[in-house]
Design a protein around this motif. Structure first.
Motif, PDB file in Angstrom:
ATOM      1  N   ASN A  93      -9.190  -3.283   6.823  1.00 40.36           N
ATOM      2  CA  ASN A  93      -7.795  -3.271   7.287  1.00 40.36           C
ATOM      3  C   ASN A  93      -6.796  -2.828   6.213  1.00 40.36           C
ATOM      4  N   PHE A  94      -7.243  -1.999   5.311  1.00 37.99           N
ATOM      5  CA  PHE A  94      -6.334  -1.388   4.343  1.00 37.99           C
ATOM      6  C   PHE A  94      -5.597  -0.227   5.016  1.00 37.99           C
ATOM      7  N   GLY A  95      -4.299  -0.108   4.737  1.00 36.72           N
ATOM      8  CA  GLY A  95      -3.589   1.106   5.113  1.00 36.72           C
ATOM      9  C   GLY A  95      -3.910   2.189   4.102  1.00 36.72           C
ATOM     10  N   VAL A  96      -4.352   3.350   4.571  1.00 38.78           N
ATOM     11  CA  VAL A  96      -4.769   4.432   3.668  1.00 38.78           C
ATOM     12  C   VAL A  96      -3.984   5.696   3.991  1.00 38.78           C
ATOM     13  N   LEU A  97      -3.474   6.357   2.950  1.00 42.34           N
ATOM     14  CA  LEU A  97      -2.791   7.640   3.090  1.00 42.34           C
ATOM     15  C   LEU A  97      -3.556   8.698   2.308  1.00 42.34           C
TER      16      LEU A  97
ATOM     17  N   LEU B 286      -3.546   2.021  -0.067  1.00 37.29           N
ATOM     18  CA  LEU B 286      -4.379   2.951  -0.839  1.00 37.29           C
ATOM     19  C   LEU B 286      -3.900   4.372  -0.603  1.00 37.29           C
ATOM     20  N   VAL B 287      -3.755   5.135  -1.697  1.00 33.68           N
ATOM     21  CA  VAL B 287      -3.424   6.555  -1.621  1.00 33.68           C
ATOM     22  C   VAL B 287      -4.575   7.339  -2.257  1.00 33.68           C
ATOM     23  N   ILE B 288      -5.087   8.320  -1.534  1.00 35.10           N
ATOM     24  CA  ILE B 288      -6.141   9.188  -2.072  1.00 35.10           C
ATOM     25  C   ILE B 288      -5.587  10.612  -2.141  1.00 35.10           C
ATOM     26  N   ILE B 289      -5.613  11.190  -3.328  1.00 31.14           N
ATOM     27  CA  ILE B 289      -5.094  12.543  -3.555  1.00 31.14           C
ATOM     28  C   ILE B 289      -6.253  13.483  -3.848  1.00 31.14           C
TER      29      ILE B 289
ATOM     30  N   ARG C 114       5.543   7.129  -8.914  1.00 29.47           N
ATOM     31  CA  ARG C 114       6.663   6.186  -8.813  1.00 29.47           C
ATOM     32  C   ARG C 114       6.859   5.699  -7.376  1.00 29.47           C
ATOM     33  N   ALA C 115       6.227   6.385  -6.404  1.00 28.28           N
ATOM     34  CA  ALA C 115       6.366   5.982  -5.004  1.00 28.28           C
ATOM     35  C   ALA C 115       5.207   5.115  -4.516  1.00 28.28           C
ATOM     36  N   VAL C 116       4.204   4.878  -5.376  1.00 32.39           N
ATOM     37  CA  VAL C 116       3.074   4.026  -4.986  1.00 32.39           C
ATOM     38  C   VAL C 116       3.467   2.569  -5.213  1.00 32.39           C
TER      39      VAL C 116
END
Length: 735
Positions: free
Chosen positions: A378-382, A430-433, A449-451
């Motif tokens: 249930n993690f929000g991932v972008l 979580l952000v994956i680039i 700075r937006a994480v």
């Protein structure tokens, strides 16, 4: 401002070039005009000649009926025939009644149309213009012209005189007509005052006028060689050039020696100007390093944000990694390598991490696996990538929405920045680039700075690819800092290894000469540049489409190391446009045609198009002075004055291709490309192809590229900043 007082301007100090041809006549008609930048195509009727001539160039306030004197040269345009290309011009007042009536009836002077033009000439004859200029009160004698209209005519006439006078003033000081138009468009009636005060503002304020052009103009205005504003402008220019070459800063010795060479002064003369720039915070001094202010903010800010993110608390995820690996393999029907398993173990316990590896090592598989595991919890991932094409590939591979980083951060033209920032962070866990090697220091700062503090940030990319087009080498620096965990994927999967493209990419990365085959990795030897050019065109237009079924424009991309030369990007685009789109409707700006393949050259946040985006011109509206470009996921309208942001894209540099993938890639390589014959350039070019690579050129050039491991050093202190007092990530949970 009216024309009065302009006699106070210094007389022209730069007479016309004696080698220029002078022609004089009446403007018969305007074939094309771009009001935004003054570009004209017109017809000029010369006295005693039956047929008008075609003139092209940048002019202001020129209308049918005007008498003009043009200086320039005859050119033979391969499509439009003989033209007179203007380098300088001046407007002469019409002398006959017919010419005056046509001049006034052109609509140039607000308040006078064809009807009132006839009435005025009937009333005042050849003295009409003198009456408007010197005795505007007499205008009210003409039927239909009352006090209001007379004042309107006088005001418009004065404005027109001011434009002409300032244009003459600018040209008289050695400023070319194209630059003069840009200067007037920017500063209007204040142009003369701006130039007298500080001509070097031109380099900062006007696209297309670089320091050297501004310096030439300054010399025309008598600016001394050692004038403080000249030395300061030269120092800033050197820093800006360095940023264009990837450097985040220059050491004082580098900066002053390069500036001294540029300005032709002693380095000692630069001490005070450099101190003045630092005192005004135009540049930032840090030890022996000098930064442009924005670059210092980005580098220091990115390091600070990453350290804070590493030190922030995060939830321990109750995951049995081994069971998670088995679950992923079962549900996705895959077999993970040990490298990939280690990546999952590391990810579970890390706030920030890097996953890097070459083609065929399963970077996309890891993204899918991590996405599945964290979403299961249930993690929000972008997901995001630097370019539109890279984001689209990421989305197609994962089945999960992916955006460009710019869209993820919600750039607002109105606000002039990203809406997502430290005060308004991304709403995610979580952000994956992906394709992180393309992220420059500016974008890295905006991203980190937006994480939000509780979230995790995973970088995925191939560190052996070319660094970002913009300044910095963020991915390489983060890895070098040893402040974050790094997992190297080295196992090449069997299916990928069967690809000649993947196998040769790794071979080249190891310094080995590629092995060509008859399936997907070809070499055609052409040591002569003209023959190489012909072969590239033949491959794109006929041989590849016939043998492999790829469409030339959409599926085949030519990549070259350099812009210049017989097989450079500029020449390749010229011949490929003629071969692939010979009958496309001509667009009178930049020699584009309807149906052309074009590339966006710089980020345009208002249009939501970014450096490297490729599309097709689908609509051209000469009347509205705009065209439409169809990109992968949207259509974008460009005004004609925005077309400098576009270039033909049948061929592109390897740098510009980063983040993109094409079914087929054709790469010309010859020894004259020696400046960019580097291993990482060839490696990057080859890995842009998914199904077919064809090298055309000289085996010597390939060997040069494979052997040349020199990676141009970039001045950056991101790694150093991350090492200084690093904040350690919280320990991973016991598994």
């Amino acid at each position: 401002m009216d024309g009065e007082g302009l006699e106070l301007f210094p007389q022209p100090v730069s007479p016309p070039d004696p080698t220029l041809i002078c022609v004089e006549g009446v403007v018969d008609r305007i074939v094309y005009e771009n009001p935004a930048n003054g570009f004209f195509v017109g017809r000029l009727q010369q006295p005693g000649t039956p047929d008008p001539i075609t003139f092209v160039g940048n002019l202001l306030a020129v209308s049918p009926g005007e008498t003009v004197r043009l200086w320039g040269r005859w050119v033979e345009d391969r499509r439009f025939g003989r033209q007179f290309r203007i380098q300088r011009y001046e407007t002469l007042m019409p002398q006959t009644k017919d010419a005056i009536e046509r001049y006034l009836g052109s609509g140039l002077i607000e308040g006078i149309g064809s009807v009132f033009a006839k009435r005025l000439v009937d009333a005042f004859g050849v003295e009409t213009l003198k009456v408007i200029d010197e005795h505007p009160e007499h205008l009210r004698k003409v039927p239909g012209i009352g006090k209001g209209r007379a004042a309107q005519i006088r005001e418009a006439w004065s404005a027109q005189k001011a434009v002409q006078s300032i244009m003459l003033f600018l040209q008289g000081h050695g400023i070319g007509v194209n630059q003069a138009v840009k200067i007037y468009r920017k500063y209007g009636d204040a142009a003369a005052a701006v130039l007298r005060e500080n001509p070097y503002r031109l380099a900062e304020d006007i696209t297309g006028i670089a320091f050297k052009s501004a310096d030439t103009i300054a010399m025309q205005f008598g600016i001394a060689k050692n004038a403080p504003q000249r030395l300061e402008a030269g120092l800033r220019f050197v820093l800006e050039e360095a940023a264009g070459n990837g450097h985040v800063f220059l050491r004082e010795s580098e900066l002053t020696s390069e500036a001294a060479r540029l300005l032709e002064v002693d380095t000692r003369a630069l001490a005070n100007p450099l101190n003045a720039l630092a005192a005004r915070k135009s540049v930032v001094r840090e030890g022996d390093a000098f930064y442009l202010h924005a670059l210092h903010t980005a580098e220091a800010g990115a390091a600070q944000c990453l350290r804070e993110l590493l030190g922030a608390a995060h939830d321990l995820v109750p995951i049995d990694v081994e069971r998670a690996v088995q679950w992923v393999e079962r549900t996705q029907d895959i077999r993970l390598s040990e490298d990939q398993r280690q990546a999952i173990r590391t990810a579970v316990g890390s706030k920030v991490m890097v996953i890097t590896g070459g083609p065929g090592t399963g970077k996309t598989t890891i993204i899918k696996s991590l996405l599945a595991i964290f979403e299961k919890k249930n993690f929000g991932v972008l997901l995001a990538a630097p370019t539109g094409r890279a984001a689209k590939r990421m989305e197609e591979a994962t089945g999960h929405e992916a955006k460009t980083i710019h869209r993820l951060l919600e750039y607002s033209p109105k606000q002039g920045g990203f809406l997502c920032n430290a005060e308004n962070p991304l709403k995610t866990d979580l952000v994956i680039i992906d394709e992180t090697s393309m992220v420059d220091i500016y974008l890295m700062y905006s991203l980190v700075r937006a994480v939000p503090p509780h979230a995790r940030l995973f970088f995925v990319g191939d560190v052996d690819q070319l660094p970002s087009v913009g300044p910095g080498s963020a991915l390489m620096d983060i890895i070098a800092s040893e402040a974050v965990p790094v997992v190297w994927l080295k196992t090449v999967f069997r299916q990928a290894a069967e690809s000649g493209i993947v196998a040769n990419a790794h071979r080249i990365n190891r310094g080995e000469y590629p092995e060509f085959n008859t399936r997907d990795f070809f070499f055609i030897e052409r040591k002569d540049s003209s023959q190489a050019l012909e072969t590239v065109v033949e491959l794109v237009t006929s041989r590849i489409p016939k043998k492999f079924g790829f469409t030339p424009v959409q599926a085949i991309q030519v990549l070259a190391p350099m812009h210049r030369g017989e097989v450079g990007v500029s020449r390749l685009n010229e011949v490929l446009q003629q071969a692939l789109n010979p009958n496309g409707e001509l667009i009178q700006r930049r020699e584009f045609r309807l149906g052309d393949k074009v590339m966006q050259l710089r980020n345009n946040y208002e249009l939501d198009v970014y450096n490297g985006d490729v599309g097709i011109i689908t609509v051209a509206d000469a009347e509205a002075k705009e065209l439409q470009v169809q990109f992968d996921d949207r259509a974008v309208i460009y005004a004609f004055d925005q077309l400098d942001d576009l270039a033909l894209a049948y061929a592109a540099t390897v740098h510009k291709s980063q983040g993109s993938e094409y079914p087929a890639v054709v790469i010309p390589l010859l020894p004259q490309h020696f400046l960019l014959l580097q291993r990482n350039v060839l490696y990057t070019a080859i890995t842009r192809a998914s199904r077919l690579v064809i090298l055309v050129g000289d085996p010597k050039a390939i060997r040069m590229a494979v052997r040349n491991t020199k990676v141009t050093h970039r001045n950056s202190r991101l790694a150093e900043r991350l090492r200084v007092c690093p904040v350690q990530a919280k320990p991973a949970p016991s598994l």
